[in-house]
Design a protein around this motif. Structure first.
Motif, PDB file in Angstrom:
ATOM      1  N   PHE A 198       0.770  -1.111   0.000  1.00 16.85           N
ATOM      2  CA  PHE A 198      -0.116   0.087  -0.028  1.00 16.85           C
ATOM      3  C   PHE A 198       0.771   1.215  -0.070  1.00 16.85           C
ATOM      4  O   PHE A 198       0.633   2.303  -0.589  1.00 16.85           O
ATOM      5  CB  PHE A 198      -0.893  -0.088   1.233  1.00 16.85           C
ATOM      6  N   VAL A 199       1.926   1.350   0.797  1.00 15.78           N
ATOM      7  CA  VAL A 199       2.742   2.527   1.140  1.00 15.78           C
ATOM      8  C   VAL A 199       3.503   2.674  -0.448  1.00 15.78           C
ATOM      9  O   VAL A 199       3.661   3.687  -0.635  1.00 15.78           O
ATOM     10  CB  VAL A 199       3.591   2.552   2.274  1.00 15.78           C
ATOM     11  N   GLU A 200       4.179   1.476  -0.952  1.00 19.69           N
ATOM     12  CA  GLU A 200       4.737   1.604  -1.955  1.00 19.69           C
ATOM     13  C   GLU A 200       4.004   2.241  -3.060  1.00 19.69           C
ATOM     14  O   GLU A 200       4.587   2.977  -4.045  1.00 19.69           O
ATOM     15  CB  GLU A 200       5.162   0.304  -2.689  1.00 19.69           C
ATOM     16  N   ASP A 201       2.635   1.983  -3.100  1.00 27.33           N
ATOM     17  CA  ASP A 201       1.786   2.340  -4.356  1.00 27.33           C
ATOM     18  C   ASP A 201       1.136   3.922  -3.807  1.00 27.33           C
ATOM     19  O   ASP A 201       1.234   4.440  -4.996  1.00 27.33           O
ATOM     20  CB  ASP A 201       0.533   1.329  -4.429  1.00 27.33           C
ATOM     21  N   ALA A 202       0.941   4.076  -2.661  1.00 25.22           N
ATOM     22  CA  ALA A 202       0.287   5.270  -2.374  1.00 25.22           C
ATOM     23  C   ALA A 202       1.318   6.558  -2.183  1.00 25.22           C
ATOM     24  O   ALA A 202       1.004   7.499  -2.505  1.00 25.22           O
ATOM     25  CB  ALA A 202      -0.449   5.222  -0.972  1.00 25.22           C
ATOM     26  N   GLY A 203       2.564   6.176  -2.123  1.00 23.20           N
ATOM     27  CA  GLY A 203       3.592   7.112  -1.927  1.00 23.20           C
ATOM     28  C   GLY A 203       3.455   7.833  -0.807  1.00 23.20           C
ATOM     29  O   GLY A 203       3.110   7.534   0.150  1.00 23.20           O
ATOM     30  N   ASP A 204       3.622   9.234  -1.052  1.00 22.33           N
ATOM     31  CA  ASP A 204       3.550  10.060   0.120  1.00 22.33           C
ATOM     32  C   ASP A 204       2.095  10.448   0.594  1.00 22.33           C
ATOM     33  O   ASP A 204       2.179  10.688   1.838  1.00 22.33           O
ATOM     34  CB  ASP A 204       4.030  11.587  -0.331  1.00 22.33           C
ATOM     35  N   SER A 205       1.023   9.823  -0.063  1.00 19.80           N
ATOM     36  CA  SER A 205      -0.205  10.095   0.331  1.00 19.80           C
ATOM     37  C   SER A 205      -0.493   9.341   1.707  1.00 19.80           C
ATOM     38  O   SER A 205      -1.481   9.560   2.020  1.00 19.80           O
ATOM     39  CB  SER A 205      -0.992   9.908  -0.781  1.00 19.80           C
ATOM     40  N   SER A 206       0.193   8.343   1.682  1.00 20.69           N
ATOM     41  CA  SER A 206      -0.076   7.264   2.964  1.00 20.69           C
ATOM     42  C   SER A 206       0.266   8.080   4.123  1.00 20.69           C
ATOM     43  O   SER A 206      -0.495   7.612   5.007  1.00 20.69           O
ATOM     44  CB  SER A 206       1.200   5.936   2.936  1.00 20.69           C
ATOM     45  N   SER A 207       0.972   9.134   4.116  1.00 24.28           N
ATOM     46  CA  SER A 207       1.032   9.960   5.174  1.00 24.28           C
ATOM     47  C   SER A 207      -0.091  10.702   5.745  1.00 24.28           C
ATOM     48  O   SER A 207      -0.131  10.875   7.036  1.00 24.28           O
ATOM     49  CB  SER A 207       2.130  11.169   5.154  1.00 24.28           C
ATOM     50  N   LEU A 208      -1.128  10.630   4.945  1.00 28.88           N
ATOM     51  CA  LEU A 208      -2.311  11.168   5.475  1.00 28.88           C
ATOM     52  C   LEU A 208      -3.128  10.415   6.524  1.00 28.88           C
ATOM     53  O   LEU A 208      -4.038  10.766   7.296  1.00 28.88           O
ATOM     54  CB  LEU A 208      -3.427  11.331   4.340  1.00 28.88           C
ATOM     55  N   LEU A 209      -2.752   8.964   6.481  1.00 32.41           N
ATOM     56  CA  LEU A 209      -3.306   8.148   7.235  1.00 32.41           C
ATOM     57  C   LEU A 209      -2.339   7.821   8.504  1.00 32.41           C
ATOM     58  O   LEU A 209      -2.797   7.473   9.737  1.00 32.41           O
ATOM     59  CB  LEU A 209      -3.627   6.551   6.729  1.00 32.41           C
ATOM     60  N   PHE A 210      -1.195   7.873   8.036  1.00 31.03           N
ATOM     61  CA  PHE A 210      -0.020   7.478   9.480  1.00 31.03           C
ATOM     62  C   PHE A 210       0.611   8.844   9.981  1.00 31.03           C
ATOM     63  O   PHE A 210       0.972   8.469  11.206  1.00 31.03           O
ATOM     64  CB  PHE A 210       0.954   6.726   8.639  1.00 31.03           C
ATOM     65  N   GLU A 211       0.464   9.998   9.419  1.00 30.76           N
ATOM     66  CA  GLU A 211       1.241  10.881  10.028  1.00 30.76           C
ATOM     67  C   GLU A 211       0.431  12.304   9.814  1.00 30.76           C
ATOM     68  O   GLU A 211       1.016  13.402   9.623  1.00 30.76           O
ATOM     69  CB  GLU A 211       2.614  11.105   9.487  1.00 30.76           C
ATOM     70  N   SER A 212      -0.809  12.079   9.939  1.00 28.88           N
ATOM     71  CA  SER A 212      -1.810  13.363   9.627  1.00 28.88           C
ATOM     72  C   SER A 212      -1.257  14.501  10.768  1.00 28.88           C
ATOM     73  O   SER A 212      -0.914  14.263  12.028  1.00 28.88           O
ATOM     74  CB  SER A 212      -3.030  12.865   9.940  1.00 28.88           C
ATOM     75  N   ASP A 213      -1.258  15.966  10.328  1.00 28.27           N
ATOM     76  CA  ASP A 213      -1.294  16.789  11.227  1.00 28.27           C
ATOM     77  C   ASP A 213      -2.421  17.564  11.590  1.00 28.27           C
ATOM     78  O   ASP A 213      -2.480  18.788  12.139  1.00 28.27           O
ATOM     79  CB  ASP A 213      -0.384  18.111  10.499  1.00 28.27           C
ATOM     80  N   VAL A 214      -3.639  16.709  11.544  1.00 31.86           N
ATOM     81  CA  VAL A 214      -4.876  17.255  11.975  1.00 31.86           C
ATOM     82  C   VAL A 214      -5.439  16.268  12.710  1.00 31.86           C
ATOM     83  O   VAL A 214      -6.685  15.646  12.652  1.00 31.86           O
ATOM     84  CB  VAL A 214      -5.898  17.420  10.722  1.00 31.86           C
ATOM     85  N   THR A 215      -4.914  15.943  14.112  1.00 37.77           N
ATOM     86  CA  THR A 215      -5.284  15.074  15.073  1.00 37.77           C
ATOM     87  C   THR A 215      -5.530  15.510  16.446  1.00 37.77           C
ATOM     88  O   THR A 215      -5.799  14.648  17.552  1.00 37.77           O
ATOM     89  CB  THR A 215      -4.540  13.690  15.047  1.00 37.77           C
ATOM     90  N   HIS A 216      -5.675  16.764  16.646  1.00 42.09           N
ATOM     91  CA  HIS A 216      -5.936  17.371  17.892  1.00 42.09           C
ATOM     92  C   HIS A 216      -7.256  17.156  18.149  1.00 42.09           C
ATOM     93  O   HIS A 216      -7.758  17.334  19.342  1.00 42.09           O
ATOM     94  CB  HIS A 216      -5.612  18.778  17.863  1.00 42.09           C
ATOM     95  N   ASP A 217      -8.422  16.844  17.261  1.00 41.50           N
ATOM     96  CA  ASP A 217      -9.622  16.875  17.433  1.00 41.50           C
ATOM     97  C   ASP A 217     -10.023  15.288  17.516  1.00 41.50           C
ATOM     98  O   ASP A 217      -9.721  14.388  16.700  1.00 41.50           O
ATOM     99  CB  ASP A 217     -10.460  17.468  16.315  1.00 41.50           C
TER     100      ASP A 217
END
Length: 214
Positions: free
Chosen positions: A110-129
């Motif tokens: 999945f990460v190989e195919d998704a590339g940088d967009s995998s960060s939206l699931l694994f390293e999101s900068d909008v998780t305070h809520d």
């Protein structure tokens, strides 16, 4: 001579186009550094059209996260289904080694195919809520639940213990897949083999001894 007009996009096609552009921008720059103006310009749509599809930037961001999450869950489900029907059975008859390998393989692929967009699931900068965090983490939670069932069957552990270990396995697969993608130091198949062996080495020690108490 008048130039021929380009065919109009359907509503679904336009929405998909906006999602693709937004995914790229959010993955590269983060939620807070991307504006709806930026997305409208890149997607070549007017702001009124953009807001008809997505009432706010957060709505658009969560739609992108959901889209990526659905792709991850589909990849994990497909890998687990293949593992359960694989004719190459391990010597002890357990499905868990194949299930663990399927999980790791699904995340790496999945990460190989998704590339940088995998960060939206694994390293999101909008998780305070809390509500946003739940949406961002939904795909990993679903993967962990699927793995937990396999762990309970193989080890006889209580549900709470299996759930904890499943979350740990998902976290391991996620971090390893992301590291491999960014470093490129290890081939995909080799990474899957290494991490699967590490994970199974731990899980196998939790199985009850044959003829002993469960």
């Amino acid at each position: 001579m008048n130039r021929p007009r380009a065919p109009r996009m359907s509503r679904d096609d336009r929405r998909a186009q906006v999602l693709t552009v937004a995914q790229e921008l959010f993955a590269r720059e983060g939620f807070h550094h991307v504006s709806m103006d930026d997305i409208a310009v890149r997607a070549e749509v007017s702001k009124p059209v953009l807001y008809r599809h997505f009432p706010s930037k957060l709505d658009l961001y969560l739609a992108v996260v959901d889209h990526r999450g659905e792709a991850l869950v589909a990849a994990v489900d497909a890998a687990l289904a293949r593992a359960e029907t694989d004719d190459d059975q391990p010597a002890d008859g357990s499905t868990t080694p194949r299930v663990v390998r399927a999980l790791v393989g699904a995340y790496v692929a999945f990460v190989e195919d998704a590339g940088d967009s995998s960060s939206l699931l694994f390293e999101s900068d909008v998780t305070h809520d809390d509500a946003v965090r739940a949406r961002v983490e939904s795909a990993s939670d679903q993967a962990a639940r699927a793995i937990s069932r396999g762990l309970r069957d193989a080890t006889g552990l209580p549900s709470a213990h299996a759930d904890l270990l499943a979350a740990a396995l998902v976290g391991m697969a996620q971090v390893a897949a992301t590291h491999r993608y960014r470093s490129r130091d290890v081939a995909v198949d080799e990474a899957v083999e290494l991490v699967s062996r590490l994970a199974w080495g731990g899980v196998s020690g939790l199985r009850p001894a044959e003829g002993g108490p469960s």
